[in-house]
Design a protein around this motif. Sequence first.
Motif, mmCIF file in Angstrom:
data_model
loop_
_atom_site.group_PDB
_atom_site.id
_atom_site.type_symbol
_atom_site.label_atom_id
_atom_site.label_comp_id
_atom_site.label_asym_id
_atom_site.label_seq_id
_atom_site.Cartn_x
_atom_site.Cartn_y
_atom_site.Cartn_z
ATOM 1 N N VAL A 1 33.121 40.259 32.046
ATOM 2 C CA VAL A 1 33.012 39.378 33.210
ATOM 3 C C VAL A 1 34.262 39.449 34.086
ATOM 4 O O VAL A 1 34.195 39.724 35.299
ATOM 5 C CB VAL A 1 32.766 37.916 32.775
ATOM 6 N N LEU A 2 35.431 39.222 33.485
ATOM 7 C CA LEU A 2 36.670 39.190 34.269
ATOM 8 C C LEU A 2 37.152 40.584 34.648
ATOM 9 O O LEU A 2 37.799 40.752 35.690
ATOM 10 C CB LEU A 2 37.750 38.440 33.487
ATOM 11 N N GLY A 3 36.853 41.592 33.810
ATOM 12 C CA GLY A 3 37.197 42.966 34.180
ATOM 13 C C GLY A 3 36.429 43.398 35.412
ATOM 14 O O GLY A 3 36.985 43.995 36.348
ATOM 15 N N HIS A 4 35.133 43.105 35.450
ATOM 16 C CA HIS A 4 34.325 43.408 36.639
ATOM 17 C C HIS A 4 34.824 42.602 37.839
ATOM 18 O O HIS A 4 34.876 43.099 38.964
ATOM 19 C CB HIS A 4 32.855 43.086 36.348
ATOM 20 N N TYR A 5 35.196 41.353 37.585
ATOM 21 C CA TYR A 5 35.728 40.500 38.655
ATOM 22 C C TYR A 5 37.004 41.100 39.250
ATOM 23 O O TYR A 5 37.208 41.065 40.471
ATOM 24 C CB TYR A 5 36.010 39.116 38.075
ATOM 25 N N ALA A 6 37.860 41.674 38.397
ATOM 26 C CA ALA A 6 39.104 42.284 38.876
ATOM 27 C C ALA A 6 38.835 43.505 39.736
ATOM 28 O O ALA A 6 39.543 43.763 40.719
ATOM 29 C CB ALA A 6 39.985 42.672 37.685
ATOM 30 N N ASP A 7 37.807 44.295 39.383
ATOM 31 C CA ASP A 7 37.462 45.462 40.195
ATOM 32 C C ASP A 7 36.780 45.064 41.498
ATOM 33 O O ASP A 7 36.950 45.710 42.529
ATOM 34 C CB ASP A 7 36.528 46.402 39.407
ATOM 35 N N LYS A 8 36.017 43.967 41.453
ATOM 36 C CA LYS A 8 35.251 43.534 42.624
ATOM 37 C C LYS A 8 36.076 42.694 43.582
ATOM 38 O O LYS A 8 36.036 42.891 44.799
ATOM 39 C CB LYS A 8 34.023 42.741 42.161
ATOM 40 N N ARG A 9 36.846 41.725 43.044
ATOM 41 C CA ARG A 9 37.575 40.785 43.881
ATOM 42 C C ARG A 9 39.066 41.053 43.968
ATOM 43 O O ARG A 9 39.770 40.452 44.779
ATOM 44 C CB ARG A 9 37.354 39.354 43.369
ATOM 45 N N GLY A 10 39.572 41.919 43.096
ATOM 46 C CA GLY A 10 40.992 42.260 43.145
ATOM 47 C C GLY A 10 41.752 41.849 41.900
ATOM 48 O O GLY A 10 41.342 40.932 41.176
ATOM 49 N N VAL B 1 50.133 42.460 46.061
ATOM 50 C CA VAL B 1 49.383 42.830 47.261
ATOM 51 C C VAL B 1 48.626 44.104 46.950
ATOM 52 O O VAL B 1 49.192 45.068 46.441
ATOM 53 C CB VAL B 1 50.330 43.059 48.467
ATOM 54 N N GLU B 2 47.337 44.140 47.259
ATOM 55 C CA GLU B 2 46.520 45.289 46.880
ATOM 56 C C GLU B 2 45.550 45.681 47.970
ATOM 57 O O GLU B 2 45.268 44.913 48.881
ATOM 58 C CB GLU B 2 45.754 44.977 45.594
ATOM 59 N N GLU B 3 45.029 46.897 47.837
ATOM 60 C CA GLU B 3 44.024 47.388 48.765
ATOM 61 C C GLU B 3 42.677 46.750 48.445
ATOM 62 O O GLU B 3 42.404 46.427 47.290
ATOM 63 C CB GLU B 3 43.904 48.916 48.640
ATOM 64 N N PRO B 4 41.816 46.598 49.455
ATOM 65 C CA PRO B 4 40.467 46.060 49.185
ATOM 66 C C PRO B 4 39.698 46.989 48.249
ATOM 67 O O PRO B 4 39.725 48.200 48.428
ATOM 68 C CB PRO B 4 39.817 46.013 50.579
ATOM 69 N N PRO B 5 39.015 46.462 47.216
ATOM 70 C CA PRO B 5 38.223 47.293 46.319
ATOM 71 C C PRO B 5 37.090 48.000 47.054
ATOM 72 O O PRO B 5 36.550 47.491 48.029
ATOM 73 C CB PRO B 5 37.667 46.292 45.288
ATOM 74 N N LYS B 6 36.743 49.204 46.597
ATOM 75 C CA LYS B 6 35.675 50.003 47.203
ATOM 76 C C LYS B 6 34.415 49.858 46.367
ATOM 77 O O LYS B 6 34.236 50.528 45.368
ATOM 78 C CB LYS B 6 36.108 51.465 47.308
ATOM 79 N N GLN B 7 33.519 48.995 46.794
ATOM 80 C CA GLN B 7 32.369 48.632 45.974
ATOM 81 C C GLN B 7 31.345 49.750 45.841
ATOM 82 O O GLN B 7 30.792 49.969 44.774
ATOM 83 C CB GLN B 7 31.685 47.394 46.568
#
Length: 424
Positions: free
Chosen positions: A76-85, A213-219
């Motif tokens: 859940v949180l791993g996917h959240y980190a890839d999706k939301r940062g 500070v990070e780049e927007p994830p590429k969904q």
Amino acid sequence: MSVITAQPAKAVSQTKIVIAAIIGNLLEFYDFTVYSFFALTIAKLFFPAHDPVVSTLLALSAFAIGFVARPVGGFVLGHYADKRGRRAALTLTIFLMAIGSAMIGLAPSYASIGLAAPALIIFARLLQGFAQGGEFGAATATLLETGSAKGRGFRASWQLASQGAAALMGSGIAALLTYQLSGEQLLDWGWRVPFLIGTLIMPVGVYLRRHIVEEPPKQAKAAKSNREPGLVRKWFLTVFAIMGMTVATYVLMYYIPTYSIQYLKMPPKLSMLVSIFAAIVSLTLCPLWGALSDKMQRRKPLILAGRVALIVLLYPAFWLMNQFPSLPVMVGLIVLLMLFYTMGSAPAYALMPENFPKHVRAGYLASAYAVAVSVFGGSAQLVVAWLIKVTGNTMAPAWYMIVCVIISLIAVSMLDETGGRELT
């Protein structure tokens, strides 16, 4: 391509990001260290039984049950980190872990509220497990993606080094309380102090993680990559590559105090010193092995050599502990085992995430780590304690670790060598 956009020239800023990435892992392993040191006390207060060994097994079961929630948190949180940062996930995880620490530190005993007392401990461990399930992937991905490619091994190794720092902090506080307080004071309120101190890490962690500070994830790309069959194979290899590391961690650094007291008949104060030395070795050597893997531009030679040496040394080391249960012997043997454990583990913290593309790295790594630690690491103390009880053989921890490290050695040898390569 780097995820963190901080200027490389701003060394202080990059240092802040590294500290922000590892502080959640530090809080988790600090709690684990404290729980391990006071496992016998927690057993008396929350899991009373006629047989003290059974009481200890119940307390260790509560410790292990927190790992049941890890795979859920990992996915859940791993996917959240890839999706939301990374920043959003890291802020949430440290907040949840701190709540769990406060719950344990403030929980009334079994004598006060009956079965509700162990239920509170179990719920707190489940909450911490869920949070840490997502913490590892996002934090390790942040360390890997910060700065230049030449320092990835060094930066990623701090995730393991932070475990040593946490164990050192936890064991140091536990040892100080044990030396300064009477047995009655420890049982009454002293054991709660370290858990409450742990909650103070939370506001510091939240503050530091606001600087990421990070780049927007590429969904779109992430969705396509999730269907690649090669990633599923690497996910399973990562689970088994972590297997040996996590079992060795929880036995050598966290079960040793209980083992030393119950089976080697060492005084509690001396048994704590053994873990302190183990923590010092982990803290100091992990960054050195990580940096060496960067210099070699290869991860696997150090990983394979360290794990082979650990397999060879485990049985004679535990035999010597049982034959000569004294502080100098215990410290010397644990330091020797930790030397090769860190060699075989620190470079792997870069190798494993480097095997996954950036846009799904946190999710794959978090879920693989969560499953491995839940199945093998979280149960390690319980398994070895049970094996000793049913076999009557105090060498059981060595045999169990040997089997796990052999499987782990085979798995890590099948991952791609990534040292010196650009991240995808």
